[in-house]
Enzyme design. Structure first.
Site, PDB file in Angstrom:
ATOM      1  N   ASP A 449      -5.542 -13.203  -5.059  1.00 39.95           N
ATOM      2  CA  ASP A 449      -4.381 -13.646  -5.245  1.00 39.95           C
ATOM      3  C   ASP A 449      -3.946 -13.783  -3.677  1.00 39.95           C
ATOM      4  OD1 ASP A 449      -1.613 -13.566  -6.265  1.00 39.95           O
ATOM      5  OD2 ASP A 449      -1.441 -11.197  -6.057  1.00 39.95           O
ATOM      6  N   ASP A 453       0.810  -9.461   1.170  1.00 35.21           N
ATOM      7  CA  ASP A 453       2.043  -9.484  -0.044  1.00 35.21           C
ATOM      8  C   ASP A 453       2.959  -8.423   0.511  1.00 35.21           C
ATOM      9  OD1 ASP A 453       3.404  -9.635  -2.184  1.00 35.21           O
ATOM     10  OD2 ASP A 453       2.072  -9.061  -3.547  1.00 35.21           O
ATOM     11  N   LYS A 494       2.624 -13.963   1.805  1.00 31.66           N
ATOM     12  CA  LYS A 494       3.901 -13.973   0.759  1.00 31.66           C
ATOM     13  C   LYS A 494       4.790 -12.726   1.285  1.00 31.66           C
ATOM     14  CE  LYS A 494       3.386 -12.251  -3.383  1.00 31.66           C
ATOM     15  NZ  LYS A 494       2.903 -12.245  -4.780  1.00 31.66           N
TER      16      LYS A 494
END
Length: 609
Positions: A449, A453, A494
């Site tokens: 991914d 994050d 992110k």
């Protein structure tokens, strides 16, 4: 003679680290001079004289000097007849043909058969030796786990009659011998093959420097945009962080250390000769105490927990360290993929965890739910959710009990992948984290991914501001074996979610070749401080900020081919170079093959060649 230097970019140290460098490194530089330095980036080994073996400059990530003959002793010498000298080199054993083989560095060489040497052996030892006309005298020896295809930094310091050997910045062996007063330096293998790189030799001040010649200079280092002096300048950590979470203490004297080993037992005394288990040691260590984990694989089918309330103090942390020179691996392969099947959970406070590998957990490899912890030089890999994640220790914890003021430093997280290919990041501080958490000198790569994050969602609300600095995210969205999954976001960094504003601090980071965006706001409507970051060759955009009030200063966006223009909403505070169909002149330093390494002090260097 001149020397070619690698095009290397050294991440900026924080203010405390800069002070440490000023007090430790600078006096040494003032008292010594560089006698020899060779990175082999010029593609030759001019100035090196070989005896035995097959030596050549090859590409192994970067250009390296490699010895490729398995049998016999092979030596390569360089330099002049120097007296006091410190020779240092990166050494990677590639293969051994038995149990007595070694690779190492040479000092005060009289000839190819008479010298001092610091070696690492296939028999899992570090040794200082004197070689006299081919005969070996082992001056001192200690146990040390040696793996092939692993880089080690060897340093042999010879001053007067005192010989001192360091591996990866730690002193392991010392001896006294006066047979050789001066001589050349060199590299050595015995019944094995190896790569060598970044050779440097320093001596007493006033010595005339001698360098290995080069035929073609390589391109010079380009500082991160917005910084004038990369090795000394940095934006200080903001006052909201905790001072105790920025200074990394030195490895303590064992004292009443508890020793754990893969073959330990719960009831054992916990001495080096009678080790206990990790789970038992966690419950027995006192504030200020240390658990030493011996090398080897610790296999678990259930989580390892540092429970809430099992705390050190600000002046006396509880410490969980790899035994010096050894690598403990916590392996959770027996777990099913399940959200409760985390590997190591640090829910206590004021712990310092250092030097472990945590792999193949059913969920997170390492989960941090406590406060004021330091996670240092830990590798999380092949886990079935995010490698290292911060979050609340139970679902009912109030905001005041969300993890705060933790420092994740000099860690690596890679090849973490869940079965649906959607959730496994390298690092995450998302959903339920408090203020003051810092990631520094960390590397996240080849996760299914995102690299980092910092996701937020409406039912839990805003998280505390996170600082990410001097770190790298690359190749996220694609595992090391080349496999991908369609559901992953594949960003480098992110930074939000669901239109919730959080004022994160993101500075001096590199995003390289991530599958989607290098840096993305991800619907964070706050004022993110984006300072001196570099993004190169992202799958879509290098920088995507389509809302919020973020502030951008000194950022650089580079591409080696065409791509989507960056989208920037917020304040352009100057000296940014966005991708708008062409590169800035500074991008010439960000082309070619990419490599990175941890320095001996835990900071990061990277290069494009």
């Amino acid at each position: 003679m001149t020397i070619a230097r690698k095009a290397r970019h050294v991440f900026l140290v924080g203010i405390i680290g800069a002070l440490a460098l000023a007090t430790q490194a600078l006096p040494l530089q003032a008292q010594s001079s560089t006698l020899l330095s060779d990175t082999f980036e010029d593609g030759n080994a001019d100035g090196w004289a070989t005896t035995g073996g097959s030596w050549s400059v090859v590409t192994d990530g970067s250009k390296v000097y490699q010895q490729s003959t398995v049998s016999g002793q092979s030596r390569s010498l360089a330099g002049s007849s120097w007296a006091d000298q410190t020779v240092e080199a990166k050494v990677k054993p590639l293969s051994f043909s038995g149990g007595s083989e070694y690779v190492g560095v040479i000092a005060r060489a009289q000839s190819a058969t008479s010298f001092y040497t610091l070696i690492i052996r296939n028999a899992n030892k570090i040794e200082l030796r004197r070689i006299s006309s081919g005969s070996t005298n082992t001056l001192t020896s200690v146990s040390f786990t040696v793996d092939t295809n692993t880089w080690y930094t060897l340093r042999l310091q010879v001053q007067g009659s005192t010989l001192t050997g360091y591996v990866n910045g730690t002193k392991y062996v010392t001896a006294t011998d006066s047979q050789y007063a001066s001589g050349q330096v060199g590299l050595v293998t015995y019944n094995g093959t190896a790569s060598f790189d970044d050779v440097s030799v320093t001596g007493a001040g006033g010595t005339t420097p001698t360098t290995v010649p080069t035929s073609t200079p390589t391109k010079t280092s380009t500082p991160v945009p917005g910084t004038a002096t990369p090795t000394r300048t940095a934006t200080p950590v903001t006052p909201t962080t905790v001072a105790t979470a920025t200074a990394i203490p030195a490895t303590p004297v064992p004292g009443s250390a508890i020793y754990a080993a893969p073959n330990g037992s719960d009831s054992a005394a916990g001495t080096i000769s009678a080790p206990t288990t990790l789970t038992s040691a966690i419950t027995r260590v006192a504030a200020g105490g240390i658990i030493y984990l011996r090398g080897g694989t610790y296999s678990y089918a259930t989580p390892v927990m540092i429970e809430r309330g099992n705390n050190g103090t600000s002046s006396a942390r509880k410490q969980l360290f790899a035994y010096p020179g050894e690598t403990p691996i916590l392996d959770f392969s027996a777990m099913a993929e399940l959200s409760t099947n985390r590997g190591l959970s640090v829910n206590g406070s004021y712990w310092h965890v250092k030097g472990l590998i945590v792999q193949r957990a059913g969920d997170n490899g390492v989960f941090v739910g406590g406060n004021n912890n330091i996670i240092e030089r830990v590798v999380t890999r092949y886990n079935r959710d995010t490698g290292l994640q911060l979050g609340r220790y139970v679902s009912t914890a109030a905001y005041a009990d969300w993890p705060a003021n933790n420092l994740i430093v000099s860690c690596e997280s890679h090849d973490n992948a869940d079965s649906d290919g959607e959730d496994a990041d390298g690092f995450a501080a998302k959903l339920t984290v408090g203020p003051g958490n810092i990631f520094r000198y960390d590397v996240s790569h080849n996760n299914i991914d995102d690299g980092w994050d910092l996701y937020t969602k409406s039912d839990t609300g805003a998280i505390g501001a996170v600082t990410i600095e001097n770190s790298i995210a690359y190749n996220n969205g694609t595992l090391s074996d080349g496999s991908t999954a369609g559901n992953g976001d594949r960003n480098g960094f992110k930074l939000g979610g669901e239109d919730i504003g959080v004022n994160h601090i993101i500075r001096n980071n590199l995003a390289y070749h991530n599958g989607k965006h290098g840096f993305t706001w991800n619907r964070n409507t706050g004022s993110i401080q984006m300072t001196s970051n570099v993004a190169v060759d992202s799958g879509e955009r290098n920088f995507t900020f389509e809302g919020g009030s973020s502030v951008f200063k000194g950022n650089l966006s580079c591409r080696t081919s065409s791509g989507s223009n960056d989208k920037i909403v917020g304040t352009d505070a100057g000296s940014n170079a966005w991708w708008m169909g062409s590169n800035a002149s500074a991008c010439s330093s960000y082309t070619g093959s990419f490599s990175w390494s941890f320095n001996s002090d835990g900071s990061l260097s990277y290069s494009f060649k």
